[in-house]
Scaffold this motif. Sequence first.
Motif, PDB file in Angstrom:
ATOM      1  N   ALA A   1       0.833  -1.207   0.000  1.00  0.00           N
ATOM      2  CA  ALA A   1       0.000   0.000   0.000  1.00  0.00           C
ATOM      3  C   ALA A   1       0.866   1.255   0.000  1.00  0.00           C
ATOM      4  O   ALA A   1       0.613   2.189  -0.778  1.00  0.00           O
ATOM      5  N   HIS A   2       1.885   1.279   0.844  1.00  0.00           N
ATOM      6  CA  HIS A   2       2.755   2.457   0.883  1.00  0.00           C
ATOM      7  C   HIS A   2       3.487   2.672  -0.438  1.00  0.00           C
ATOM      8  O   HIS A   2       3.599   3.805  -0.912  1.00  0.00           O
ATOM      9  N   THR A   3       3.990   1.608  -1.036  1.00  0.00           N
ATOM     10  CA  THR A   3       4.746   1.782  -2.282  1.00  0.00           C
ATOM     11  C   THR A   3       3.843   2.137  -3.451  1.00  0.00           C
ATOM     12  O   THR A   3       4.230   2.936  -4.306  1.00  0.00           O
ATOM     13  N   ILE A   4       2.664   1.579  -3.491  1.00  0.00           N
ATOM     14  CA  ILE A   4       1.752   1.915  -4.592  1.00  0.00           C
ATOM     15  C   ILE A   4       1.305   3.372  -4.487  1.00  0.00           C
ATOM     16  O   ILE A   4       1.300   4.113  -5.475  1.00  0.00           O
ATOM     17  N   PHE A   5       0.947   3.809  -3.280  1.00  0.00           N
ATOM     18  CA  PHE A   5       0.530   5.204  -3.137  1.00  0.00           C
ATOM     19  C   PHE A   5       1.689   6.165  -3.368  1.00  0.00           C
ATOM     20  O   PHE A   5       1.495   7.270  -3.874  1.00  0.00           O
ATOM     21  N   ALA A   6       2.892   5.755  -3.015  1.00  0.00           N
ATOM     22  CA  ALA A   6       4.067   6.604  -3.287  1.00  0.00           C
ATOM     23  C   ALA A   6       4.348   6.684  -4.781  1.00  0.00           C
ATOM     24  O   ALA A   6       4.923   7.663  -5.262  1.00  0.00           O
ATOM     25  N   ALA A   7       3.934   5.669  -5.530  1.00  0.00           N
ATOM     26  CA  ALA A   7       4.188   5.649  -6.971  1.00  0.00           C
ATOM     27  C   ALA A   7       3.219   6.539  -7.749  1.00  0.00           C
ATOM     28  O   ALA A   7       3.514   6.925  -8.883  1.00  0.00           O
ATOM     29  N   LEU A   8       2.100   6.869  -7.141  1.00  0.00           N
ATOM     30  CA  LEU A   8       1.120   7.707  -7.833  1.00  0.00           C
ATOM     31  C   LEU A   8       1.720   9.073  -8.152  1.00  0.00           C
ATOM     32  O   LEU A   8       2.348   9.708  -7.302  1.00  0.00           O
ATOM     33  N   GLY A   9       1.536   9.515  -9.344  1.00  0.00           N
ATOM     34  CA  GLY A   9       2.008  10.829  -9.747  1.00  0.00           C
ATOM     35  C   GLY A   9       3.450  10.858 -10.226  1.00  0.00           C
ATOM     36  O   GLY A   9       3.930  11.901 -10.662  1.00  0.00           O
ATOM     37  N   GLN A  10       4.154   9.731 -10.141  1.00  0.00           N
ATOM     38  CA  GLN A  10       5.532   9.683 -10.637  1.00  0.00           C
ATOM     39  C   GLN A  10       5.504   9.635 -12.164  1.00  0.00           C
ATOM     40  O   GLN A  10       4.657   8.978 -12.756  1.00  0.00           O
ATOM     41  N   ILE A  11       6.431  10.310 -12.778  1.00  0.00           N
ATOM     42  CA  ILE A  11       6.469  10.350 -14.243  1.00  0.00           C
ATOM     43  C   ILE A  11       7.629   9.489 -14.745  1.00  0.00           C
ATOM     44  O   ILE A  11       8.654   9.350 -14.071  1.00  0.00           O
TER      45      ILE A  11
ATOM     46  N   ALA B   1      12.555   8.573  -9.264  1.00  0.00           N
ATOM     47  CA  ALA B   1      12.069   7.362  -8.610  1.00  0.00           C
ATOM     48  C   ALA B   1      11.555   6.323  -9.607  1.00  0.00           C
ATOM     49  O   ALA B   1      11.066   5.274  -9.196  1.00  0.00           O
ATOM     50  N   TRP B   2      11.675   6.588 -10.897  1.00  0.00           N
ATOM     51  CA  TRP B   2      11.075   5.707 -11.895  1.00  0.00           C
ATOM     52  C   TRP B   2      11.631   4.281 -11.848  1.00  0.00           C
ATOM     53  O   TRP B   2      10.899   3.311 -12.002  1.00  0.00           O
ATOM     54  N   ALA B   3      12.935   4.126 -11.618  1.00  0.00           N
ATOM     55  CA  ALA B   3      13.528   2.785 -11.558  1.00  0.00           C
ATOM     56  C   ALA B   3      12.921   1.984 -10.411  1.00  0.00           C
ATOM     57  O   ALA B   3      12.680   0.775 -10.539  1.00  0.00           O
TER      58      ALA B   3
ATOM     59  N   ILE C   1       9.912   2.412  -9.198  1.00  0.00           N
ATOM     60  CA  ILE C   1       8.526   2.102  -9.581  1.00  0.00           C
ATOM     61  C   ILE C   1       8.505   0.855 -10.471  1.00  0.00           C
ATOM     62  O   ILE C   1       7.680  -0.046 -10.278  1.00  0.00           O
ATOM     63  N   LEU C   2       9.421   0.799 -11.422  1.00  0.00           N
ATOM     64  CA  LEU C   2       9.504  -0.379 -12.297  1.00  0.00           C
ATOM     65  C   LEU C   2       9.849  -1.632 -11.506  1.00  0.00           C
ATOM     66  O   LEU C   2       9.309  -2.714 -11.767  1.00  0.00           O
ATOM     67  N   ALA C   3      10.739  -1.495 -10.524  1.00  0.00           N
ATOM     68  CA  ALA C   3      11.087  -2.641  -9.680  1.00  0.00           C
ATOM     69  C   ALA C   3       9.876  -3.097  -8.872  1.00  0.00           C
ATOM     70  O   ALA C   3       9.638  -4.306  -8.721  1.00  0.00           O
ATOM     71  N   LEU C   4       9.096  -2.154  -8.369  1.00  0.00           N
ATOM     72  CA  LEU C   4       7.882  -2.488  -7.624  1.00  0.00           C
ATOM     73  C   LEU C   4       6.910  -3.260  -8.507  1.00  0.00           C
ATOM     74  O   LEU C   4       6.441  -4.337  -8.140  1.00  0.00           O
ATOM     75  N   TYR C   5       6.615  -2.710  -9.663  1.00  0.00           N
ATOM     76  CA  TYR C   5       5.658  -3.373 -10.549  1.00  0.00           C
ATOM     77  C   TYR C   5       6.166  -4.733 -11.013  1.00  0.00           C
ATOM     78  O   TYR C   5       5.399  -5.688 -11.127  1.00  0.00           O
TER      79      TYR C   5
ATOM     80  N   ASN D   1      15.288   6.029   3.372  1.00  0.00           N
ATOM     81  CA  ASN D   1      15.284   5.835   1.913  1.00  0.00           C
ATOM     82  C   ASN D   1      16.681   5.747   1.297  1.00  0.00           C
ATOM     83  O   ASN D   1      16.927   6.277   0.217  1.00  0.00           O
ATOM     84  N   ASN D   2      17.577   5.049   1.962  1.00  0.00           N
ATOM     85  CA  ASN D   2      18.914   4.816   1.423  1.00  0.00           C
ATOM     86  C   ASN D   2      18.822   3.730   0.349  1.00  0.00           C
ATOM     87  O   ASN D   2      18.545   2.571   0.663  1.00  0.00           O
ATOM     88  N   PRO D   3      19.049   4.070  -0.937  1.00  0.00           N
ATOM     89  CA  PRO D   3      18.857   3.084  -2.008  1.00  0.00           C
ATOM     90  C   PRO D   3      19.854   1.933  -1.971  1.00  0.00           C
ATOM     91  O   PRO D   3      19.512   0.815  -2.348  1.00  0.00           O
TER      92      PRO D   3
END
Length: 116
Positions: free
Chosen positions: A22-32, A37-39, A41-45, A94-96
């Motif tokens: 839930a946290h990662t999906i809502f954090a992904a909303l609005g990302q272009i 953060a796109w990489a 988002i792709l890893a999440l999906y 949020n240390n990658p």
Amino acid sequence: MLPVNPISVTVIVALLAVDAIAHTIFAALGQIPGGSAWAYILALYSSLAIAGAGSGVREITGTKSSVGQIATVISGTASGALLSFFYAGTTTDNNPQIATAAAVLGGIVATIIISK
């Protein structure tokens, strides 16, 4: 060694998974696409797709078949990596690098646990 109730472990892991997803999906909303953060988002999906596909294959083929067992391990590995990535990243501000290392370690641990 303390006895472990499998139902309690399942409930705890399920609650952690719901929270992380839930946290990662809502954090992904609005990302272009192409954003910083796109990489992630792709890893999440990707991890969600792998875990979902593995669960589906397992349901279709059954847990006793070799394909079902492989699908279970793949699905569990993706889920373990996702949970480890989220919680390690969250606890380290949020240390990658730490989140990525934790995802690898979490995937390996999940694979070992599920393979037994």
